[in-house]
Design a protein around this motif. Sequence first.
Motif, mmCIF file in Angstrom:
data_model
loop_
_atom_site.group_PDB
_atom_site.id
_atom_site.type_symbol
_atom_site.label_atom_id
_atom_site.label_comp_id
_atom_site.label_asym_id
_atom_site.label_seq_id
_atom_site.Cartn_x
_atom_site.Cartn_y
_atom_site.Cartn_z
ATOM 1 N N THR B 2 0.842 -1.200 0.000
ATOM 2 C CA THR B 2 0.000 0.000 0.000
ATOM 3 C C THR B 2 0.874 1.245 0.000
ATOM 4 O OG1 THR B 2 -0.068 -0.028 2.387
ATOM 5 C CG2 THR B 2 -1.938 -1.021 1.239
ATOM 6 N N THR B 3 0.383 2.155 -0.674
ATOM 7 C CA THR B 3 1.106 3.438 -0.691
ATOM 8 C C THR B 3 0.328 4.462 0.128
ATOM 9 O OG1 THR B 3 -0.041 3.956 -2.726
ATOM 10 C CG2 THR B 3 2.220 3.181 -2.945
ATOM 11 N N ALA B 4 1.049 5.419 0.491
ATOM 12 C CA ALA B 4 0.377 6.497 1.229
ATOM 13 C C ALA B 4 -0.661 7.148 0.326
ATOM 14 C CB ALA B 4 1.407 7.531 1.684
ATOM 15 N N PRO B 5 -1.766 7.491 0.879
ATOM 16 C CA PRO B 5 -2.814 8.115 0.033
ATOM 17 C C PRO B 5 -2.406 9.504 -0.472
ATOM 18 C CG PRO B 5 -3.445 8.204 2.351
ATOM 19 C CD PRO B 5 -2.164 7.445 2.301
ATOM 20 N N THR B 6 -1.816 9.463 -1.678
ATOM 21 C CA THR B 6 -1.368 10.769 -2.221
ATOM 22 C C THR B 6 -2.427 11.438 -3.103
ATOM 23 O OG1 THR B 6 -0.379 9.572 -4.013
ATOM 24 C CG2 THR B 6 1.085 10.270 -2.220
ATOM 25 N N ALA B 7 -3.463 10.659 -3.458
ATOM 26 C CA ALA B 7 -4.460 11.258 -4.356
ATOM 27 C C ALA B 7 -5.090 12.468 -3.681
ATOM 28 C CB ALA B 7 -5.527 10.250 -4.709
ATOM 29 N N PHE B 8 -5.246 13.479 -4.438
ATOM 30 C CA PHE B 8 -5.777 14.717 -3.875
ATOM 31 C C PHE B 8 -7.016 15.135 -4.651
ATOM 32 C CE2 PHE B 8 -5.942 19.349 -4.371
ATOM 33 C CZ PHE B 8 -6.262 19.685 -3.086
#
Lengths: 395, 455
Positions: B2-8
């Motif tokens: 999992t990646t950090a939630p970078t979606a903005f």
Amino acid sequence: MVDRRDGARPPAGSLVNDPRARAIAVQLLLIAAVVAVGWSFVQNARVNLEARGIATGFGFFEQTAGFGITQSLIEYSETSSYGRAFLVGLLNTMLVSGIGVVLATVLGFAVGIARLSSNFLLARIAGAYVELVRNLPLLFQIFFWYIAVLGTLPGPRQSLSFFGIAYLNNRGVILPEPNFAEGAGLVGIVLLAGVALSIAVHIWARRRQAATGKLFPRGRLALILILGFPLVAFFATGAPISFGYPELRGFNFVGGFRVIPEFAALLVALVTYTAGFIAEIVRAGILAVARGQTEAAYSLGLRPGPTLRLVVVPQALRVIVPPLTSQYLNLTKNSSLAAGIGYPDFFYVFAGTTLNQTGQAIEIIAITMAVYLVISLVTSGLMNWYNRRKALVER
Amino acid sequence: MTTAPTAFVRREFAPALPPPLATAGWLGFLREHLFSGFLNITMTVFSLALIALLLPPMIRFLFIDAVWEGSDREACLATSGACWPFVRAKFGQFVYGFYPAAERWRPNLVYALGAILLVPLLVPAAPLKRLNAILFFAVYPVVAFVLLTGGDLDLRVFLLGRIPRWDALSGPGAILGLRLSFWIDYLISALLLITLAVGIARLLGAEARGIALAALAIFVLFDIVLLAVDLNFGLAPVETRLWGGLLITLVVAVTGIVVSLPLGILLALGRRSEMPFVRFCSVIFIEFWRGVPLITVLYFASYMLPLFLPTGISFDGLLRVLVGVTLFAAAYMAEVVRGGLQAIPKGQYEGAMAVGLGYWQTMGLIILPQALTLVIPGIVNTFIGLFKDTTLVLIVAIFDFLGQLRAAFTDPNWATPVTLYTGFAFAGMVYFVFCYGMSRYSLFLERRGAIGKLR
């Protein structure tokens, strides 16, 4: 208009309520009234003319006029006849209206286009000019130019000089005078031939363009034909046309060609006044061409120049020409205001001086009116012919 | 993985940026309309040069260098600006001509009445249009005539007065300026003519009552007008050759419009009539007057018309000019009205016929109200032309405003180098105010009409 389709017999009634009987009665009454008025005019005129000892008939045309005319295009002296004076006046009217029409058209088109310019200042100046000249009486403007502008100019010795070529003073405008030496005729012939040839090429090029769509550089060819060849002829024959420049000798100018101040004032006033009206006509005409026409031309690949020349102007002309005709007529009729300042136009010479001397009011005023009517009819006839050719051909 | 939630995801709209400085606001305006290219810059420079050349000298002449106080030419000799005392000294002459000073309240009253009646007529929202129009077009001219000339025409002969020794029959007496013989003559003639009309109607089998009433109404109306101009109101008579200046200009213009409008309507109807002779006469009349310059018409009225009238009837100089101007204006008015008539769709005529209206009812109730409303701008434009054309009367020696101006220039008391320019500036402003005002009004009506059509 009102259609009277009498399918069935109208119900029997009074004659008063029958439209046909009414129409006949009304027209009979009108005929009777016209005849009665005409007859009483003739009778009264006969009695009045006899009582006042006024001669009748057109014999006065042969008599010696005995008055001088300050400007004449044909030979005229005080011993000439009234008929000759009539002709002189008519030519003077033609002169001022002819030059006036050309200049007013040029100025009017320029101002009209300037009024549509995207340049804010220029459009406003053109608008102010149009409002100013259209809202002042023409006679006022003629007086203004004649009395306040030309009348207050210095005398010949203090003339305003334009590069020593032309002079302006209270006796009018003095212009250089062309002198024709031997060989000038040839230059003239070459010039005329050039003009004729250009017109022929123009017609041929139009036909070809209509048939094949190919453009022909007729403008450049016309330039060569009308300007180039006559210039060559001019130098080949040894420059036969020279200009005599006016020179101040003593109290007045010698040489040169003098334009009388009355003519100058009348011409300036007529041109500036009529140009205001023509400008509005031109503006309306150009605005009447739908924007889609320009856009369509662009999308077909035409550049701005040809778009204006081939698409916008021909359509605008259709709107412009009919009111332009009436402006030309107005200018011609308005030239009779020359009587206010004494420019010897047709009205001033004939209805003014000749009427004063002979007293034959009926003949002279009738002829004056007839002459203006004929001028009007001929001009509007010509313009209608032109208009019919340019009109949209509808199925 | 999992990646950090970078979606903005942006939750609110980004603030709108101001428009680019170069295309909006005054800077954008300048760029677009004054300096967008070489040609445009050239035009701007040329325009600025023209303004600089004309405007400052004009302002200097009219205001800064102008002389405002003074009693004769001495005050204005030194200046290069306008000589306004000249205008003040000549103001009476410009406005009234040589109308006697003691009687000038009369033209003033006429001006005031005209303004009071005209303004509500021109404001579309004002009430009582019909009454107002009747007052202005029918009553006002009579009142103005009586006030300006003094009335008391001393009418003598109507119809029966031509019978020899008619005067002796009724006595030459006169009460309040009314001559008895004339009024008895009028009364009997009217009765006789009404009887005649009724008789003819009976003979043809038409309804006599309506015709009798119509004839009676015409005679009564005519009678009121005659009474008004014949009564002696105790006003001193003022000859028209004493009139002048703006008074003449307005009298000629207003008479021209008031008389030429009904005449023009009749001519336009005649031109569109089905009766060939009526149409022929109308066409000839209209085309004739439109084909000749006004000045020949004035000459016709001044020099030729008197020869056509019976000897003994002498026309007043101003009246002759009025006849000429009216005929001339009527021809132009007819063409304007015809334009309106042609714009009315055929359905209107047919509808009127379908409900059983006769010709005059169709025209008066259905067609003309619509047609005239359509061409009001054209009518106003004709009026502007007429107003400007009134200046021509000075060529037949009637001194209107422009004529008085020219006359004032010759006064040695005011002979200065700037008198001419001052006079022209003043007269120009007066003419401009009148004509420009009218043309703005016509534009206003045109816009108003256009809005009505959009809806």
